[in-house]
Design an enzyme around this catalytic site. Structure first.
Site, PDB file in Angstrom:
ATOM      1  N   CYS A 275       0.947  -1.326  -0.038  1.00 53.15           N
ATOM      2  CA  CYS A 275       0.021  -0.029  -0.018  1.00 53.15           C
ATOM      3  C   CYS A 275       1.013   1.312  -0.140  1.00 53.15           C
ATOM      4  CB  CYS A 275      -0.978   0.053   1.224  1.00 53.15           C
ATOM      5  SG  CYS A 275      -0.148  -0.082   2.762  1.00 53.15           S
ATOM      6  N   GLU A 371      -3.707   3.425  -8.850  1.00 56.80           N
ATOM      7  CA  GLU A 371      -3.029   2.254  -8.068  1.00 56.80           C
ATOM      8  C   GLU A 371      -2.787   1.198  -8.598  1.00 56.80           C
ATOM      9  OE1 GLU A 371      -4.639   0.595  -4.585  1.00 56.80           O
ATOM     10  OE2 GLU A 371      -2.627   0.713  -3.531  1.00 56.80           O
TER      11      GLU A 371
HETATM   12  P1  NAD Z   1      -9.721  -6.165  -0.691  1.00 60.62           P
HETATM   13  O1  NAD Z   1     -10.355  -4.807  -0.310  1.00 60.62           O
HETATM   14  O2  NAD Z   1     -10.457  -6.784  -1.903  1.00 60.62           O
HETATM   15  O3  NAD Z   1     -10.062  -7.298   0.479  1.00 60.62           O
HETATM   16  C1  NAD Z   1      -9.582  -7.184   1.580  1.00 60.62           C
HETATM   17  C2  NAD Z   1     -10.091  -8.007   2.451  1.00 60.62           C
HETATM   18  O4  NAD Z   1     -11.488  -7.605   2.555  1.00 60.62           O
HETATM   19  C3  NAD Z   1     -10.210  -9.615   2.217  1.00 60.62           C
HETATM   20  O5  NAD Z   1     -10.073 -10.233   3.456  1.00 60.62           O
HETATM   21  C4  NAD Z   1     -11.700  -9.347   1.559  1.00 60.62           C
HETATM   22  O6  NAD Z   1     -12.143 -10.981   1.826  1.00 60.62           O
HETATM   23  C5  NAD Z   1     -12.281  -8.766   2.558  1.00 60.62           C
HETATM   24  N1  NAD Z   1     -13.762  -8.196   2.171  1.00 60.62           N
HETATM   25  C6  NAD Z   1     -14.151  -8.292   0.495  1.00 60.62           C
HETATM   26  N2  NAD Z   1     -15.596  -7.604   0.812  1.00 60.62           N
HETATM   27  C7  NAD Z   1     -15.851  -7.354   1.980  1.00 60.62           C
HETATM   28  C8  NAD Z   1     -17.031  -6.683   2.532  1.00 60.62           C
HETATM   29  N3  NAD Z   1     -17.976  -6.317   1.759  1.00 60.62           N
HETATM   30  N4  NAD Z   1     -16.895  -6.532   3.789  1.00 60.62           N
HETATM   31  C9  NAD Z   1     -16.071  -6.805   4.575  1.00 60.62           C
HETATM   32  N5  NAD Z   1     -15.068  -7.387   4.277  1.00 60.62           N
HETATM   33  C10 NAD Z   1     -14.614  -7.553   2.764  1.00 60.62           C
HETATM   34  O7  NAD Z   1      -8.105  -5.651  -0.857  1.00 60.62           O
HETATM   35  P2  NAD Z   1      -6.975  -6.670  -1.557  1.00 60.62           P
HETATM   36  O8  NAD Z   1      -7.231  -6.668  -2.925  1.00 60.62           O
HETATM   37  O9  NAD Z   1      -6.960  -8.022  -0.662  1.00 60.62           O
HETATM   38  O10 NAD Z   1      -5.793  -5.753  -0.910  1.00 60.62           O
HETATM   39  C11 NAD Z   1      -5.111  -4.983  -2.013  1.00 60.62           C
HETATM   40  C12 NAD Z   1      -5.421  -3.592  -1.536  1.00 60.62           C
HETATM   41  O11 NAD Z   1      -5.438  -3.428  -0.201  1.00 60.62           O
HETATM   42  C13 NAD Z   1      -4.811  -2.252  -2.156  1.00 60.62           C
HETATM   43  O12 NAD Z   1      -5.745  -1.301  -2.614  1.00 60.62           O
HETATM   44  C14 NAD Z   1      -3.902  -1.850  -1.202  1.00 60.62           C
HETATM   45  O13 NAD Z   1      -3.501  -0.528  -1.247  1.00 60.62           O
HETATM   46  C15 NAD Z   1      -4.686  -2.123   0.087  1.00 60.62           C
HETATM   47  N6  NAD Z   1      -3.841  -2.199   1.204  1.00 60.62           N
HETATM   48  C16 NAD Z   1      -3.704  -0.931   2.224  1.00 60.62           C
HETATM   49  C17 NAD Z   1      -2.837  -1.228   3.165  1.00 60.62           C
HETATM   50  C18 NAD Z   1      -2.779  -0.112   4.054  1.00 60.62           C
HETATM   51  O14 NAD Z   1      -2.497  -0.120   5.248  1.00 60.62           O
HETATM   52  N7  NAD Z   1      -3.490   1.086   3.845  1.00 60.62           N
HETATM   53  C19 NAD Z   1      -2.197  -2.204   3.201  1.00 60.62           C
HETATM   54  C20 NAD Z   1      -2.209  -3.363   2.401  1.00 60.62           C
HETATM   55  C21 NAD Z   1      -3.149  -3.342   1.571  1.00 60.62           C
END
Ligand code: NAD
Length: 470
Positions: A275, A371
């Site tokens: 991220c 991104e």
């Molecule tokens: P994602 O949002 O697709 O999924 C993250 C988690 O959310 C998973 O466990 C998923 O099962 C869950 N999820 C999905 N839909 C949901 C809902 N409606 N309600 C609750 N939970 C739900 O993200 P990803 O693709 O796994 O990760 C990539 C993204 O994460 C990138 O945009 C990255 O920048 C971000 N990220 C941010 C940080 C930070 O600290 N800011 C750190 C790591 C990654």
């Protein structure tokens, strides 16, 4: 195949549904596991709710001891966790080993934290104290880029503060988190820590449930918005650590050869799937060509392959959906810029792409404005610092940003103008348990790490005493 049970109410249980976990370096199913259905989400929430009244009364030292035991148990199996992480996530083994070490460091940091009672007033007439009480059931929802570390840095402050906890990893990288289940079973009283997984389809149950007091979420901005919306019905507490499109600004006074390795490392760690990776690089026109050349050389020398193989510095992109998405950004880069290095997807199996440097590209196209979350870095030329700052800030995101210069005063002035949660100078991506971390704008709400992060797992409770008798 191993069994990766979940942990619900102190029991190691199989899920009612099945889930295939794919190794992104081979595209083969390397573990077939089970995952929870809706009834098991309800059971985990019920177990955490039932365990809360007792756990919140447990003394801090016992909670600390439990967390230290957890860190010790993970550390004792560092090699096993690291290999599993590389297999499910793709990152090179050295990066996986570092993630295991970071996970333990976060747990140990919170294990020594305090939640003292603060006295606001204490005189002849009154005494006013501020106590920090736990919230209740907290759910930690985790993305696939650093599943073990992010899981641990949510679990530790949540349970230290006296909350009970439900940890939910993502469907493409559930294994290291599930491996915590039998460790936690042996350490925590039943129901205090529950670990469940899904097929990325049941997280909304946690965000909407009346018995969940807080969701600590790390993931994409669109999912963060869904969680915020679902949580509004119960005014749930939220920590949202979301997407970023961090800009780096390079001033003309640096030596491109000397600075390129540090910039390259912070843009491409974990194949760019970080991220707070540097995702847009603004370089002054005087050193633009020279820096692009240095970065391209580093990209050309990268060793791309299976993270378990020695010498590999770039693993695969974590999953097929993300692989396809990154290729769309690559196509956009080819249309709107010039590929200076990389630009190729490797023949399969495996979701491999060479680290890619894009030059002669500018704001207003997808690869700069959005991104990519993959191994692709657009390098943008600027003439004046005001212009660079304006473009860096022209984003819905505001996670991190950096300024690179030999003149620290000048860099400091620029760093202060960036609209983000962290501005780095002559570095990027440097984070750890002792430094508060959070995003501005659509990069998030709330703070994690350090004392500020711990306090977000608590409810303020003021006790206001009038010292009078009747
Ligand atoms: P994602 O949002 O697709 O999924 C993250 C988690 O959310 C998973 O466990 C998923 O099962 C869950 N999820 C999905 N839909 C949901 C809902 N409606 N309600 C609750 N939970 C739900 O993200 P990803 O693709 O796994 O990760 C990539 C993204 O994460 C990138 O945009 C990255 O920048 C971000 N990220 C941010 C940080 C930070 O600290 N800011 C750190 C790591 C990654």
């Amino acid at each position: 195949m191993q069994s990766f049970p979940m942990l619900i109410n102190g029991e190691l249980v199989q899920g009612n549904r099945s889930l295939n976990v794919i190794n992104p370096a081979t595209e083969e199913v390397f573990q077939q596991i089970t995952c929870a259905d809706e009834s098991q989400f309800e059971q985990a929430i019920g177990a955490a709710k039932a365990a809360f009244p007792q756990w919140q009364t447990v003394d801090m030292q016992t909670r600390r001891d439990n967390l230290n035991k957890l860190a010790d148990a993970i550390e004792a199996q560092t090699g096993v966790f690291a290999e599993l992480l590389t297999q499910e996530q793709g990152k090179p083994l050295a990066e996986s080993t570092a993630e295991v070490g970071f996970s333990c460091a976060f747990i140990r940091y919170f294990a020594q934290s305090e939640l003292p009672i603060e006295t606001y007033q204490d005189d002849e007439t009154s005494k006013i104290e501020l106590h920090r009480k736990p919230l209740g059931v907290v759910a930690g929802v985790v993305p696939w880029n650093f599943p073990l570390m992010i899981g641990c840095f949510k679990l530790a402050p949540a349970v230290l503060a006296g909350n009970t906890f439900i940890l939910k990893p993502p469907a493409t990288t559930p294994l290291c988190v599930l491996k915590l289940a039998d460790i936690c079973q042996q350490i925590f009283p039943k129901g205090v820590v529950n670990i469940i997984t899904d097929n990325n389809d049941l997280g909304h149950i946690l965000s909407a449930h009346p018995d969940v007091a807080k969701v600590a979420f790390t993931g994409s901005t669109p999912t963060g918005k869904k969680i915020m919306s679902a949580a509004s019905g119960t005014l749930k507490r939220l920590t949202l650590e979301l997407g970023g499109n961090d800009a780096g600004i390079v001033l003309p006074d640096v030596d491109p050869k000397k600075i390129a390795p540090a910039i390259f490392a912070t843009a491409f760690m974990n194949c760019g799937q970080v991220c707070i990776a540097l995702k847009r690089l603004y370089v002054h026109e005087d050193i633009y060509d020279a820096l692009v050349l240095e970065l391209s050389e580093l990209a050309n020398n990268a060793s791309v392959g299976n993270g378990l193989e020695e010498g590999v510095t770039f693993g695969p992109i974590q999953n097929k959906a993300q692989f396809i998405k990154v290729q769309e950004y690559l196509a956009d880069a080819k249309e709107n810029g010039v590929i200076a290095a990389g630009g190729e997807v490797l023949d399969g199996p495996g979701f491999f792409m060479r680290p890619t440097i894009v030059r002669d590209v500018t704001d207003g196209c997808k690869v700069v404005d959005e991104e990519p979350f993959g191994p692709i870095l657009p390098v943008i030329k600027y003439k004046t610092i005001d212009d660079a700052v304006e473009r860096a800030n022209n984003s819905v995101f505001g996670l991190g940003g950096s300024v690179w210069s030999n003149d620290l005063d000048k860099a400091y002035d620029v760093a202060k103008r960036l609209e983000c949660g962290t501005s780095w100078i002559n570095q990027h991506l440097n984070f750890g348990p002792t430094v508060p971390f959070g995003g501005a704008k659509e990069s998030g709400i709330g703070v994690e790490f350090a004392q500020e992060g711990l306090l977000e797992y608590t409810q303020v409770h003021v006790i206001n005493i009038a010292k009078q008798t009747f």
